[in-house]
Scaffold this motif. Structure first.
Motif, mmCIF file in Angstrom:
data_model
loop_
_atom_site.group_PDB
_atom_site.id
_atom_site.type_symbol
_atom_site.label_atom_id
_atom_site.label_comp_id
_atom_site.label_asym_id
_atom_site.label_seq_id
_atom_site.Cartn_x
_atom_site.Cartn_y
_atom_site.Cartn_z
ATOM 1 N N ASN A 1 0.827 -1.215 0.000
ATOM 2 C CA ASN A 1 0.000 0.000 0.000
ATOM 3 C C ASN A 1 0.858 1.261 0.000
ATOM 4 O O ASN A 1 0.537 2.245 -0.676
ATOM 5 C CB ASN A 1 -0.929 0.006 1.213
ATOM 6 C CG ASN A 1 -2.064 -0.985 1.069
ATOM 7 O OD1 ASN A 1 -2.384 -1.424 -0.040
ATOM 8 N ND2 ASN A 1 -2.683 -1.362 2.181
ATOM 9 N N GLU B 1 2.402 1.651 -3.508
ATOM 10 C CA GLU B 1 1.393 2.001 -4.503
ATOM 11 C C GLU B 1 0.878 3.418 -4.316
ATOM 12 O O GLU B 1 0.355 4.015 -5.266
ATOM 13 C CB GLU B 1 0.248 0.988 -4.450
ATOM 14 C CG GLU B 1 0.651 -0.384 -4.995
ATOM 15 C CD GLU B 1 -0.461 -1.410 -4.917
ATOM 16 O OE1 GLU B 1 -1.447 -1.165 -4.170
ATOM 17 O OE2 GLU B 1 -0.350 -2.454 -5.581
ATOM 18 N N SER B 2 1.041 3.977 -3.114
ATOM 19 C CA SER B 2 0.623 5.353 -2.889
ATOM 20 C C SER B 2 1.617 6.345 -3.499
ATOM 21 O O SER B 2 1.265 7.487 -3.775
ATOM 22 C CB SER B 2 0.464 5.629 -1.389
ATOM 23 O OG SER B 2 1.719 5.601 -0.723
ATOM 24 N N PRO C 1 -1.097 13.423 -0.681
ATOM 25 C CA PRO C 1 -2.435 12.814 -0.677
ATOM 26 C C PRO C 1 -3.421 13.658 0.126
ATOM 27 O O PRO C 1 -3.051 14.287 1.112
ATOM 28 C CB PRO C 1 -2.192 11.456 -0.002
ATOM 29 C CG PRO C 1 -0.739 11.178 -0.181
ATOM 30 C CD PRO C 1 -0.070 12.520 -0.156
ATOM 31 N N SER D 1 -1.746 9.511 5.342
ATOM 32 C CA SER D 1 -1.666 8.189 5.957
ATOM 33 C C SER D 1 -0.570 8.172 7.002
ATOM 34 O O SER D 1 0.473 8.772 6.826
ATOM 35 C CB SER D 1 -1.367 7.122 4.891
ATOM 36 O OG SER D 1 -0.153 7.388 4.254
#
Length: 721
Positions: A330, A333-334, A715, A719
């Protein structure tokens, strides 16, 4: 593989405990004097130092065999103890076990990484399966594991002191992950797999090294167009050293390849050098590694299935910060889409420059560095070779010492030549002390230059790590690089990227030197965390204090002008598409390999091509480490399913760097530096990494700073790590 303290660790240990119940005959045998030079206790100043001046290759095989036998007897002394298992009679002697073998392993590692020869590789091939068998005899020793488990189980009911609790937890966890709880038949198969893997790892590493030594591109004077004078002189010296005077050698190492592809005007030769470098281990000859990859993946998969795991990555990541493959994937892929988008912009800019110059080409992988450099000059008026004139290795060494002094209160003083043995004339040694008290902390060895028999890349190692449980042990740390050795009398000038790597690897050395743990096991690390400290240290290269004091022109002695510094900082996010994508290509491929549920018969060439195509890998870029020479992953298990860890650690790095940027004193803020040492360096693995970071930062790390650093969009929903 089980990190057996005193065996695979570089921490030399003391002999086994004489607890009540140990067999007297074993103890007496352990006290017998050692005749083999490579097993002997280190003597001399600084708490004892390796006898590198007395290394003899003819001694290593017997030293390793005798050392392993001695270590097994020390384990026997622990299991022969009839008293109920306690921390003192089980964990303490386990931590002490393997002192003599630990010393032999240091010499063995030096030959393997720094002084490899065909003769040593033959010995290495013979010893690899024996070392694996030895490790299995400890990791699968039922009586030993029962004693360790008893101490661990009791500690859950009646907790020990924090450092003892962490030590027991880590040792128990490592044994459990290595199949100590399997039935006898499964244990035998597990050990057999490890034995076979050890030979495959050795073969993979030696095949890669053989191709690096074998394939050298020689060019003539009329083919030097575009190459900097310093590189030309070094290439002439390399050719002469290889028996080709009057020619110029482009060695098959990253430092040589990277410079040539950046500056050479000869596109045909760029393509040849590119192909030579990226085809290491993939030439269909005796050194081809493709079958090794397939077999390694099959055996790793079979081994973890004995333990009940679906894939190797599930087993490997359970005690890492990521915890599982999905979390690691993850994160990558971010970042991946932003990196690909940036590559398109970079290629467009490069193609425009190529078109404007009249070059009727389409940008190919061997063009990327060359035209990126031209774009850099056009966009930022920044010439990499101009920057290089201010990056002299001697001054950079003083810069890292200054940084260590400001952050860690360390002082570095050269050790007089001849007073400390070294294994090669290129190696220099410094004593490290506390600036305030003058207390001895350790020694730092530097081996800076590429040469025949030395593996490529840059790395840090330690010959002795810090501990206090059995008398204070001071640190012996080492940094190893592969800078191109200059012509006699010329300075060693390096690129900005190489200077960054120099700071990075020194960060590992500082992590060793700053250690303040009691038990050797606590000097270990969590792979997706230990790169964080070294990546963070890279940030000090571009601080004003380092630039103004140490980045001086090698001819004039003048500091780097403010105008050039401004260009460097303005261009800090330049080419991030390339650097991020070439890294993530390798990291994603690593995790994809190790999440295949059944790799039987997997074809690495096909798998690599199809996986990269599915990921949308740009045709203009190749993985930083193609599969057939991906030694991080296939010459051992340190980074297997864990190469993503550099990115994971870089999230922490960027976030921590902002803590300094926000502080009144910036990167030299005393209060933030004190927290850095206290929570992120000195504890090593004596506390959970996530908790250590929270103590430093006051919260978990977020990905935002990483994206800002690379010039990528942040983003919308941040996160947390």
């Amino acid at each position: 593989m089980l990190a057996l303290v005193g065996c695979t660790s570089t921490q030399p240990q003391q002999t086994a405990s004489t607890d009540t119940g140990a067999a007297p005959t074993i103890i007496e045998e352990l006290k017998q004097p050692l005749d083999n030079q490579l097993l002997k206790e280190w003597t001399g100043p600084y708490g004892g130092i390796p006898a590198f001046d007395k290394m003899n290759l003819s001694d290593i095989k017997l030293a390793m065999e005798q050392g392993m036998e001695m270590h097994l007897r020390e384990i026997d002394a622990i299991t022969a103890n009839t008293a109920a298992p306690t921390f003192e009679n089980t964990i303490v002697p386990y931590e002490k076990a393997g002192e003599a073998l630990g010393r032999a392993m240091i010499y063995y590692g030096i030959w393997g990484s720094n002084l490899s020869t065909p003769e040593f590789r033959k010995i290495q091939a013979e010893l690899a399966p024996k070392i694996s068998e030895f490790r299995s005899k400890i990791s699968q020793n039922t009586q030993l594991f029962e004693r360790i488990k008893a101490v661990y189980d009791q500690s859950l009911k009646s907790p020990l002191a924090a450092d003892q609790q962490r030590t027991v937890q880590l040792i128990h966890e490592e044994f459990a992950m290595e199949g100590a709880g399997l039935d006898q038949a499964a244990k035998q198969r597990y050990a057999a797999i490890n034995k076979e893997l050890s030979s495959l790892y050795t073969s993979f590493a030696n095949n890669t090294l053989a191709d690096e030594e074998k394939y050298i591109t020689y060019i003539t004077k009329d083919q030097l167009s575009g190459l900097p004078e310093s590189f030309v002189k070094a290439a002439a010296k390399a050719a002469a050293d290889n028996g080709k005077p009057g020619q110029y050698a482009i060695t098959n190492t990253r430092s040589s390849m990277d410079q040539f592809l950046t500056y050479s005007d000869n596109r045909t030769l760029r393509e040849k050098v590119w192909n030579t470098y990226y085809s290491r281990g993939d030439n269909g000859d005796a050194n081809d590694n493709n079958q090794n990859i397939t077999k390694i993946l099959q055996l790793r998969d079979e081994r973890v299935k004995l333990l009940g795991y679906d894939t190797y990555a599930d087993w490997r990541l359970q005690n890492r910060m990521a915890k599982n493959p999905a979390n690691a994937m993850n994160l990558m892929e971010s970042v991946w889409p932003a990196a690909l988008a940036r590559v398109k912009e970079e290629v467009k800019d490069m193609q425009a420059v190529a078109n404007a110059s009249g070059a009727k080409i389409t940008i190919a992988p061997w063009d990327y560095r060359y035209y990126a450099e031209k774009v850099r000059k056009k966009k930022y008026a920044l010439d990499s070779d101009e920057v290089k004139q201010y990056l002299q290795l001697e001054n950079l060494t003083q810069a890292i010492f200054y940084t260590a002094g400001e952050l860690f209160n360390f002082s570095f003083k050269p050790v007089p030549a001849g007073s400390v043995p070294v294994y090669h004339e290129d190696v220099k040694v410094w004593e490290v002390t506390d600036k305030t008290t003058g207390a001895h902390i350790g020694l730092w060895y530097l081996d800076p230059f590429a040469r025949q028999g030395k593996r490529s890349g840059a790395w840090a190692s330690q010959y002795r790590s810090f501990s206090t449980f059995d008398g204070k042990k001071t640190v012996l740390a080492s940094n190893n690089s592969n800078f191109v050795k200059p012509a006699p009398g010329d300075p060693v000038l390096v690129s900005w990227d190489d200077a960054t790597t120099f700071f990075h690897e020194f960060g590992h050395a500082l992590h060793f030197l700053a250690s303040n743990v009691k038990y050797p096991t606590l000097n270990g690390g969590v792979r997706d965390y230990t790169e964080f400290q070294s990546q963070l240290l890279e940030r000090w290269l571009s601080t004003d204090r380092v630039i103004n004091q140490f980045l001086k022109h090698h001819k004039t002695g003048q500091p780097m002008p403010a105008s050039l510094v401004a260009k460097i900082k303005k261009a800090s996010t330049f080419n991030q598409g390339f650097s991020t994508t070439e890294f993530l290509g390798s990291a994603l491929m690593d995790l994809k390999y190790h999440t295949v549920k059944d790799p039987t018969g997997l074809n690495p060439d096909t798998f690599e091509r199809e996986t990269l195509k599915a990921l949308g890998m740009p045709k203009e870029i190749v993985m930083r480490h193609r599969s057939p020479h991906f030694t991080h992953v296939f010459s051992g298990e340190g980074y297997a399913a864990g190469y993503y860890g550099y990115l994971w650690a870089d999230v922490l790095t960027s976030d921590a760097a902002e803590a300094f940027e926000e502080a009144p004193g910036g990167f030299y803020d005393k209060e933030v530096a004190a927290r850095l040492v206290k929570y992120l360096f000195a504890p090593r693995n004596s506390m959970d990494p996530a908790e250590a970071y929270r103590l430093f930062r006051g919260r978990d790390a977020k990905i935002d700073a990483l994206m800002r650093d690379r010039g990528f969009p942040v983003p919308k929903q941040s996160s947390k790590k």
